[in-house]
Design a protein around this motif. Structure first.
Motif, PDB file in Angstrom:
ATOM      1  N   LEU A  34     -28.760  17.274  20.634  1.00 30.12           N
ATOM      2  CA  LEU A  34     -27.379  17.565  20.248  1.00 30.12           C
ATOM      3  C   LEU A  34     -26.413  16.636  20.977  1.00 30.12           C
ATOM      4  CD1 LEU A  34     -27.420  21.478  20.218  1.00 30.12           C
ATOM      5  CD2 LEU A  34     -27.354  19.956  18.239  1.00 30.12           C
ATOM      6  N   GLY A  35     -26.703  16.365  22.250  1.00 32.00           N
ATOM      7  CA  GLY A  35     -25.815  15.506  23.030  1.00 32.00           C
ATOM      8  C   GLY A  35     -25.766  14.083  22.494  1.00 32.00           C
ATOM      9  N   PHE A  36     -26.933  13.455  22.292  1.00 31.34           N
ATOM     10  CA  PHE A  36     -26.876  12.064  21.816  1.00 31.34           C
ATOM     11  C   PHE A  36     -26.466  11.998  20.348  1.00 31.34           C
ATOM     12  CE2 PHE A  36     -31.690  12.443  21.333  1.00 31.34           C
ATOM     13  CZ  PHE A  36     -31.731  12.311  19.942  1.00 31.34           C
ATOM     14  N   SER A  37     -26.630  13.085  19.591  1.00 33.77           N
ATOM     15  CA  SER A  37     -26.099  13.108  18.221  1.00 33.77           C
ATOM     16  C   SER A  37     -24.574  13.070  18.236  1.00 33.77           C
ATOM     17  CB  SER A  37     -26.585  14.352  17.484  1.00 33.77           C
ATOM     18  OG  SER A  37     -27.991  14.372  17.370  1.00 33.77           O
ATOM     19  N   GLY A  38     -23.979  13.776  19.210  1.00 31.38           N
ATOM     20  CA  GLY A  38     -22.528  13.737  19.334  1.00 31.38           C
ATOM     21  C   GLY A  38     -22.013  12.354  19.669  1.00 31.38           C
ATOM     22  N   PHE A  39     -22.691  11.667  20.586  1.00 31.79           N
ATOM     23  CA  PHE A  39     -22.278  10.297  20.909  1.00 31.79           C
ATOM     24  C   PHE A  39     -22.509   9.360  19.726  1.00 31.79           C
ATOM     25  CE2 PHE A  39     -22.870  11.727  25.393  1.00 31.79           C
ATOM     26  CZ  PHE A  39     -21.598  11.420  25.843  1.00 31.79           C
ATOM     27  N   GLY A  40     -23.585   9.592  18.980  1.00 32.02           N
ATOM     28  CA  GLY A  40     -23.798   8.789  17.780  1.00 32.02           C
ATOM     29  C   GLY A  40     -22.714   9.021  16.743  1.00 32.02           C
ATOM     30  N   LEU A  41     -22.266  10.260  16.604  1.00 36.35           N
ATOM     31  CA  LEU A  41     -21.175  10.576  15.689  1.00 36.35           C
ATOM     32  C   LEU A  41     -19.896   9.878  16.110  1.00 36.35           C
ATOM     33  CD1 LEU A  41     -19.887  12.194  13.394  1.00 36.35           C
ATOM     34  CD2 LEU A  41     -19.744  14.147  14.950  1.00 36.35           C
ATOM     35  N   TRP A  42     -19.576   9.914  17.404  1.00 36.22           N
ATOM     36  CA  TRP A  42     -18.388   9.220  17.892  1.00 36.22           C
ATOM     37  C   TRP A  42     -18.502   7.712  17.699  1.00 36.22           C
ATOM     38  CZ3 TRP A  42     -17.032  11.827  23.260  1.00 36.22           C
ATOM     39  CH2 TRP A  42     -16.409  13.048  23.002  1.00 36.22           C
ATOM     40  N   MET A  43     -19.692   7.178  17.917  1.00 32.77           N
ATOM     41  CA  MET A  43     -19.882   5.739  17.764  1.00 32.77           C
ATOM     42  C   MET A  43     -19.614   5.307  16.325  1.00 32.77           C
ATOM     43  SD  MET A  43     -23.261   3.445  18.642  1.00 32.77           S
ATOM     44  CE  MET A  43     -24.266   4.317  17.419  1.00 32.77           C
ATOM     45  N   LEU A  44     -20.149   6.045  15.366  1.00 38.18           N
ATOM     46  CA  LEU A  44     -19.938   5.699  13.960  1.00 38.18           C
ATOM     47  C   LEU A  44     -18.484   5.903  13.544  1.00 38.18           C
ATOM     48  CD1 LEU A  44     -23.166   7.167  12.332  1.00 38.18           C
ATOM     49  CD2 LEU A  44     -22.629   4.768  12.767  1.00 38.18           C
ATOM     50  N   LEU A  45     -17.860   6.977  14.018  1.00 43.85           N
ATOM     51  CA  LEU A  45     -16.455   7.201  13.693  1.00 43.85           C
ATOM     52  C   LEU A  45     -15.592   6.080  14.250  1.00 43.85           C
ATOM     53  CD1 LEU A  45     -14.126   8.963  12.627  1.00 43.85           C
ATOM     54  CD2 LEU A  45     -14.123  10.114  14.850  1.00 43.85           C
ATOM     55  N   GLY A  46     -15.830   5.702  15.514  1.00 47.67           N
ATOM     56  CA  GLY A  46     -15.062   4.610  16.101  1.00 47.67           C
ATOM     57  C   GLY A  46     -15.260   3.307  15.352  1.00 47.67           C
ATOM     58  N   LEU A  47     -16.486   3.061  14.905  1.00 51.13           N
ATOM     59  CA  LEU A  47     -16.769   1.837  14.160  1.00 51.13           C
ATOM     60  C   LEU A  47     -16.032   1.816  12.831  1.00 51.13           C
ATOM     61  CD1 LEU A  47     -18.400  -0.792  14.010  1.00 51.13           C
ATOM     62  CD2 LEU A  47     -20.266   0.519  12.999  1.00 51.13           C
ATOM     63  N   THR A  48     -16.058   2.956  12.126  1.00 49.84           N
ATOM     64  CA  THR A  48     -15.379   3.002  10.827  1.00 49.84           C
ATOM     65  C   THR A  48     -13.860   2.911  10.985  1.00 49.84           C
ATOM     66  OG1 THR A  48     -15.450   5.429  10.920  1.00 49.84           O
ATOM     67  CG2 THR A  48     -17.210   4.311   9.722  1.00 49.84           C
ATOM     68  N   LEU A  49     -13.320   3.497  12.061  1.00 46.39           N
ATOM     69  CA  LEU A  49     -11.882   3.370  12.306  1.00 46.39           C
ATOM     70  C   LEU A  49     -11.516   1.930  12.651  1.00 46.39           C
ATOM     71  CD1 LEU A  49     -11.122   6.618  14.362  1.00 46.39           C
ATOM     72  CD2 LEU A  49     -10.365   6.105  12.036  1.00 46.39           C
ATOM     73  N   ALA A  50     -12.354   1.272  13.446  1.00 47.89           N
ATOM     74  CA  ALA A  50     -12.082  -0.123  13.809  1.00 47.89           C
ATOM     75  C   ALA A  50     -12.118  -1.031  12.585  1.00 47.89           C
ATOM     76  CB  ALA A  50     -13.091  -0.591  14.853  1.00 47.89           C
ATOM     77  N   MET A  51     -12.976  -0.693  11.618  1.00 43.63           N
ATOM     78  CA  MET A  51     -13.084  -1.487  10.392  1.00 43.63           C
ATOM     79  C   MET A  51     -12.059  -1.066   9.345  1.00 43.63           C
ATOM     80  SD  MET A  51     -17.252  -1.549  10.102  1.00 43.63           S
ATOM     81  CE  MET A  51     -17.198  -2.389   8.522  1.00 43.63           C
TER      82      MET A  51
END
Length: 303
Positions: A34-51
């Motif tokens: 659950l913990g690394f899934s949350g960081f993965g979710l944040w990573m993808l969200l940040g990437l899509t916002l940056a793009m």
């Protein structure tokens, strides 16, 4: 940082045959997934916002940030309560020690760009500060996944060779991206966000490719691990729990993703895919983690 259950009974019996992993190991692994899934979710969200390809609505980003924070904070709360499943959070005994470990500091530092994104994710995503905050969130989440992964592997199995130790951060990043992507898909379908990532089909195809990539990476990890076993390999390779884990982590999510293209019950199917993947990763990684204590010391290379 040693996780609960690491000193418990291994998933490999003394005769080389598999036995069930200790319940504490499975519970601890669930919190870790659950913990690394949350960081993965944040990573993808940040990437899509940056793009600039995520929904411009402020609420859309806030819901995703909140879900990721909830997934990450479950393990933190469990450590604060000193549960048997998670007496520590990234090696930090919160009640007994006032100073967090290096891994815990890295994980906590990721909350700073998350708060920046929460404050800036409004209106037009083309705003340079929003894109910059999104990029910082993606980079910090990726750094957290990589920098904390190697320490976990070395703490659980100090005898692993450099090849196995190098595979673990890659596995953690790919697993977090796959699981986090499924949870992001839950947010997208639940909020009925239209036009994100160029449409539904590219997102579904991307998640299916991530699942395939994750299967290849984990297959290589298992082959490297099994090559180190001095005893029989067949009983470990064919144990039913590995097939159950594969079905939950890949088959069920893939079927659910394909069914979402028909437009009926998309929210329910996306939740089923994310939950099934989480359970599958928990079972698979608990089996792998249970096999690590049986690894013999790596042979020294003659100079």
């Amino acid at each position: 940082m040693q996780q609960p259950g690491d000193t418990e009974q291994s998933s490999i019996g003394t005769d080389g045959g598999p036995i069930l992993a200790h319940p504490l190991r499975v519970g601890a692994m669930l919190l870790e997934v659950l913990g690394f899934s949350g960081f993965g979710l944040w990573m993808l969200l940040g990437l899509t916002l940056a793009m600039g390809v995520y929904s411009p609505g402020r609420g859309d980003a806030l819901v995703t940030l909140t879900l990721g924070g909830a997934l990450i904070s479950i393990g933190l709360v469990a450590a604060c309560l000193r549960t048997r499943w998670a007496p520590t959070w990234h090696g930090w005994r919160i009640v007994e020690s006032q100073l967090p470990t290096r891994e815990a500091l890295i994980a906590l530092a990721t909350f700073l760009p998350m708060l920046a994104v929460a404050g800036l994710a409004r209106g037009d995503d083309a705003f340079w500060a929003t894109r910059l905050a999104g990029a910082a969130l993606a980079l910090c989440s990726l750094a957290t996944l990589i920098l904390t992964a190697r320490g976990v592997m070395l703490d659980r199995a100090p005898n692993v060779d450099s090849r196995m130790a190098a595979q673990f951060p890659l596995s953690r990043v790919v697993s977090a991206t796959y699981a986090g992507g499924l949870w992001l898909w839950v947010c997208v379908t639940g909020q009925e966000v239209a036009g994100v990532f160029g449409g539904n089909l590219p997102c579904v195809v991307g998640l299916l490719l991530l699942g395939l990539l994750r299967g290849l990476v984990e297959g290589m990890r298992w082959q490297t691990l099994l090559a180190r076993f001095p005893g029989p390999r067949v009983r470990l390779e064919l144990q039913p729990r590995r097939y159950l884990a594969a079905a939950l982590a890949y088959a069920v999510p893939s079927a659910a993703l394909l069914l979402t293209s028909f437009g009926e019950g998309r929210v329910l199917l996306s939740v089923v895919a994310a939950v099934s993947c989480t359970l599958g990763l928990c079972i698979e990684l608990s089996l792998y983690d249970g096999a690590l204590p049986t690894i013999p010391p790596a042979p020294e290379t003659a100079i």
